[in-house]
Design a protein around this motif. Sequence first.
Motif, PDB file in Angstrom:
ATOM      1  N   ASP A  49       0.718  -1.037   0.339  1.00 47.03           N
ATOM      2  CA  ASP A  49       0.524  -0.066   0.292  1.00 47.03           C
ATOM      3  C   ASP A  49       0.935   0.858   0.108  1.00 47.03           C
ATOM      4  O   ASP A  49       0.450   2.221  -0.916  1.00 47.03           O
ATOM      5  CB  ASP A  49      -1.042  -0.164   1.135  1.00 47.03           C
ATOM      6  CG  ASP A  49      -2.092  -0.857   1.125  1.00 47.03           C
ATOM      7  OD1 ASP A  49      -1.743  -1.713  -0.099  1.00 47.03           O
ATOM      8  OD2 ASP A  49      -2.643  -0.887   2.462  1.00 47.03           O
ATOM      9  N   GLY A  50       1.622   1.257   0.748  1.00 44.54           N
ATOM     10  CA  GLY A  50       2.996   2.579   0.455  1.00 44.54           C
ATOM     11  C   GLY A  50       2.371   3.738   1.838  1.00 44.54           C
ATOM     12  O   GLY A  50       2.987   3.831   2.227  1.00 44.54           O
ATOM     13  N   ASP A  51       2.379   2.484   2.996  1.00 41.53           N
ATOM     14  CA  ASP A  51       2.282   3.303   3.599  1.00 41.53           C
ATOM     15  C   ASP A  51       3.597   3.800   4.171  1.00 41.53           C
ATOM     16  O   ASP A  51       4.690   3.250   4.405  1.00 41.53           O
ATOM     17  CB  ASP A  51       1.455   2.104   5.114  1.00 41.53           C
ATOM     18  CG  ASP A  51       0.164   1.806   4.835  1.00 41.53           C
ATOM     19  OD1 ASP A  51      -0.357   1.949   3.843  1.00 41.53           O
ATOM     20  OD2 ASP A  51      -0.204   0.763   5.858  1.00 41.53           O
ATOM     21  N   GLU A  52       3.018   4.801   4.923  1.00 42.60           N
ATOM     22  CA  GLU A  52       4.700   6.053   5.435  1.00 42.60           C
ATOM     23  C   GLU A  52       5.591   4.627   6.321  1.00 42.60           C
ATOM     24  O   GLU A  52       4.730   4.542   7.599  1.00 42.60           O
ATOM     25  CB  GLU A  52       3.898   6.874   6.652  1.00 42.60           C
ATOM     26  CG  GLU A  52       5.196   7.780   6.823  1.00 42.60           C
ATOM     27  CD  GLU A  52       4.839   9.255   7.052  1.00 42.60           C
ATOM     28  OE1 GLU A  52       6.018  10.159   7.049  1.00 42.60           O
ATOM     29  OE2 GLU A  52       3.560   9.376   6.945  1.00 42.60           O
ATOM     30  N   GLY A  53       6.587   4.418   6.061  1.00 42.33           N
ATOM     31  CA  GLY A  53       7.338   4.289   7.226  1.00 42.33           C
ATOM     32  C   GLY A  53       7.568   2.133   6.445  1.00 42.33           C
ATOM     33  O   GLY A  53       8.021   1.656   7.438  1.00 42.33           O
ATOM     34  N   ALA A  54       6.425   2.240   5.814  1.00 42.31           N
ATOM     35  CA  ALA A  54       6.679   0.427   5.500  1.00 42.31           C
ATOM     36  C   ALA A  54       7.841  -0.155   5.198  1.00 42.31           C
ATOM     37  O   ALA A  54       8.364   0.480   4.362  1.00 42.31           O
ATOM     38  CB  ALA A  54       5.027   0.355   4.523  1.00 42.31           C
ATOM     39  N   GLU A  55       7.506  -1.012   5.710  1.00 38.79           N
ATOM     40  CA  GLU A  55       9.011  -1.954   5.316  1.00 38.79           C
ATOM     41  C   GLU A  55       8.848  -3.635   4.681  1.00 38.79           C
ATOM     42  O   GLU A  55       7.938  -4.416   5.842  1.00 38.79           O
ATOM     43  CB  GLU A  55      10.332  -1.903   5.805  1.00 38.79           C
ATOM     44  CG  GLU A  55      10.692  -0.604   6.209  1.00 38.79           C
ATOM     45  CD  GLU A  55      12.178  -0.229   6.805  1.00 38.79           C
ATOM     46  OE1 GLU A  55      12.478  -1.272   7.261  1.00 38.79           O
ATOM     47  OE2 GLU A  55      13.149   0.064   6.586  1.00 38.79           O
ATOM     48  N   LEU A  56       8.682  -3.973   3.812  1.00 42.02           N
ATOM     49  CA  LEU A  56       8.584  -5.384   2.946  1.00 42.02           C
ATOM     50  C   LEU A  56       9.364  -6.725   4.488  1.00 42.02           C
ATOM     51  O   LEU A  56      10.609  -6.246   4.455  1.00 42.02           O
ATOM     52  CB  LEU A  56       9.548  -5.913   1.706  1.00 42.02           C
ATOM     53  CG  LEU A  56       8.964  -7.282   2.061  1.00 42.02           C
ATOM     54  CD1 LEU A  56       7.682  -7.317   1.350  1.00 42.02           C
ATOM     55  CD2 LEU A  56       9.775  -7.604   0.245  1.00 42.02           C
ATOM     56  N   PRO A  57       9.035  -7.133   4.801  1.00 40.16           N
ATOM     57  CA  PRO A  57       9.548  -8.187   6.295  1.00 40.16           C
ATOM     58  C   PRO A  57      10.761  -9.083   5.370  1.00 40.16           C
ATOM     59  O   PRO A  57      11.003  -9.838   4.313  1.00 40.16           O
ATOM     60  CB  PRO A  57       8.205  -8.370   6.955  1.00 40.16           C
ATOM     61  CG  PRO A  57       7.181  -8.018   6.564  1.00 40.16           C
ATOM     62  CD  PRO A  57       8.035  -7.377   5.105  1.00 40.16           C
ATOM     63  N   SER A  58      11.945  -8.873   6.302  1.00 37.10           N
ATOM     64  CA  SER A  58      13.275  -9.751   5.835  1.00 37.10           C
ATOM     65  C   SER A  58      11.844 -11.296   5.512  1.00 37.10           C
ATOM     66  O   SER A  58      11.422 -11.371   6.016  1.00 37.10           O
ATOM     67  CB  SER A  58      14.081 -10.226   6.795  1.00 37.10           C
ATOM     68  OG  SER A  58      13.295 -10.568   7.744  1.00 37.10           O
ATOM     69  N   GLY A  59      12.481 -12.171   4.275  1.00 38.51           N
ATOM     70  CA  GLY A  59      12.193 -12.929   4.368  1.00 38.51           C
ATOM     71  C   GLY A  59      11.816 -13.497   3.230  1.00 38.51           C
ATOM     72  O   GLY A  59      11.671 -14.751   2.892  1.00 38.51           O
ATOM     73  N   VAL A  60      10.705 -12.293   2.918  1.00 38.97           N
ATOM     74  CA  VAL A  60       9.549 -12.764   2.225  1.00 38.97           C
ATOM     75  C   VAL A  60       9.970 -13.334   0.550  1.00 38.97           C
ATOM     76  O   VAL A  60      10.603 -12.070   0.226  1.00 38.97           O
ATOM     77  CB  VAL A  60       8.859 -11.342   2.132  1.00 38.97           C
ATOM     78  CG1 VAL A  60       7.927 -11.651   0.897  1.00 38.97           C
ATOM     79  CG2 VAL A  60       7.881 -11.075   3.681  1.00 38.97           C
ATOM     80  N   SER A  61       9.247 -13.561   0.416  1.00 37.55           N
ATOM     81  CA  SER A  61      10.469 -14.070  -1.541  1.00 37.55           C
ATOM     82  C   SER A  61       9.308 -13.277  -2.449  1.00 37.55           C
ATOM     83  O   SER A  61       7.926 -12.689  -2.237  1.00 37.55           O
ATOM     84  CB  SER A  61       9.680 -15.354  -1.688  1.00 37.55           C
ATOM     85  OG  SER A  61       8.338 -15.217  -1.842  1.00 37.55           O
TER      86      SER A  61
END
Length: 527
Positions: A356-368
Motif C-alpha cells: 500500500d505504500g504506508d509511511e515507514g512500511a518495509e517489506l519483512p525480511s525473508g519474504v520471497s
Amino acid sequence: MRKLKIFSTAALILGGIMLTMPFAGCGQKEYEDNENTVVIDFFKGDYGIDFINNLAEAFMEKNEGKTVYVKDTVLRNQIIDRLKSGPKSNDADIVMTNGAAYGTIGLGAQFGQPAIFEPLTEVYDYIAPGQTKSIRELTQKAFKDVTSFTIDGNTKEYFMIWSSGLQGLIYNKDLLSEDRLPKTTDELIALAGELKEELKGKNKSAFIYSGYVDYWTPLHLVWWAQYAGEEAYNKFYEGEIKQLNPFTGEEEYTQSPAIFTMPGREEALSVMETLLKNSNGYCDKNSTALSFTDAQRNFLKGQAAMHPNGDWLGTSIEKENADVAFMKTPVISAIIDKLDTVKDDATLSKVIAYIDGDEGAELPSGVSEADLQTVTNARNMIYLASTTHFVGIPSYANAKPLAKEFLKFMYSEEGAMIFAKSTNGANLPVNYDYLGNAEVASKFSDFQKSRLAIMNEDAIGIYQRPQHPIVYKGMLAPYSYNSGVLEAAFGATNENDRKTAADIIKIDTQKYDTTGWNNLLKLAGLK
C-alpha cells in the motif's frame, strides 16, 4: 397512461426551455419508430435518469433531425422480457439495464441472427475527434474482456458496460478512523469485536446490511479469488479446475464438478459466516429484516461503522450529509496457506502495508518475490458490480446505425463528462481525465474520489463471469443455495435457520453430483 420522456430536435428548445411533445394519444406510440429515431429502453436505478436524458439532449443538438426517445422503468425484468419478445413487440434500438441478460445472448437464431445483440466492433474501434485512442483502447483494464462472447465459433463484443461501478466495504469516518482500517480478514474480524464493545449501549454496530440483497457476496467472491488466484477463480466460470492428468503427470484444467470444492470457496464463505453470525453480535440486530434502502439509510445516519454497498450509494450520501468512503478489501488471512515465506497474519499485514505504500512500511525480511506478487495481486482485486450494467443494440432493431452513433457519442470524452456530471461523480469505464476537468471534478465527492483511488490501472477486476455457455446457457452460478440470499442464511436470528459455509458447499456438491453435472453440460451444449 404513464407519460414517457421524449427528446426531439423538433421540440428541443423554445426560449431556452426543453419541451416534450407526444406524437399520439393513449394507446398509440408517442414517437416515430424509424431509422431516424433511437428508442432507449432504460432501467431507472440508483444512478438516476438525468445522465441519459442529458446525453440524449446533447446528442440531438449535434444531430439535427434525429430523435432520442427514453422509455424508463424501475422494473428491469420487463426490459429483458421485451428484449426476448423480438421485433413484433419490442421497438427498442438500445437496451440499457442492470441485470443478468447474459442468458439472452444466444437467442438470436429465432430472429434470424447469430446473437440477440448486434456486434459492437464498430463502436469499440471508434476514435473520436481529438482523440488518438479508440474506445476499446480507452476502456479501463479491469473491464477489457467483460463483453466478449463466443457465438457459433465467433468471438465478438455484443454490448458495453455503462457504469464503472465498484462494490465493496464502505466505512463511516465518524465511527472508524482511517488508521484503523484492516489489512486482512483476521484484522477485520478483530476490528468488529473492538467496535462491538466500543459501541455497546449506543444503538450502533460494527456492520449493518440487508437480508434481502446479496451485497456481502461480492466481498466473498473477492476473498475466494484472492485465495484461489485470478486464473483459477475465472476458470470456475468455465466449469474447469486444475487436476492431475494421470497420462502426462501434469496438472491441467479440466471440466469437473470438483470446481465446487475448489480451494478458496469455503475459506471465503467462512469469513462471511463469521462476520454475519448473529450470535457474534457484530451486525445490527435487525439487519436480516431490513430492506436495502433502510440498511443504507441507517448506515448513512451513523448507526454502523461499516456497510457493504456500491458506488451508487453516492446519490444518497449528500441527502444525509454523511462522511463515508470505500476501504480496500482486506486480504483473506487464509492466503498464508499458499505462501512459503509468510507464516502468520501479522507478517501478512506488514506485507500489505508495504504494498500500500504506508509511511515507514518495509517489506519483512525473508519474504520471497513470488509471495510478494501473490499478495500484491490479492490486494489489487476489486469487485466489478457494473458488469451487469449493460447497454446493447438488439440485432433486430430498426435504427442500428443511429444507435451505434449514439453509443460512440456516449463513450466519447464529451459524453463521459456528461455522465460524470449528471451522476455526481460516477463514471463510464473509459479512461479520461475526469478530475482534470474543473467542472466535472467539482461534482466528484470525497466518496467517489475514494472509489477512483481503488479503481486504478493496477486493479484486477473480479466478477461473476458470463462469457462461457456453461454460464449463459447452463446457468452455472457461484453457489446453488436458492432459499434467499446468503446474507440471510448466515445471519439468521433463529439458530435452526442458520447455514454454515460447509452447508453451502454441501448444497453445491449434492446438486451437481454425476447426474446434475451431466445435465449442466447438456444445457450448455457441451455434452
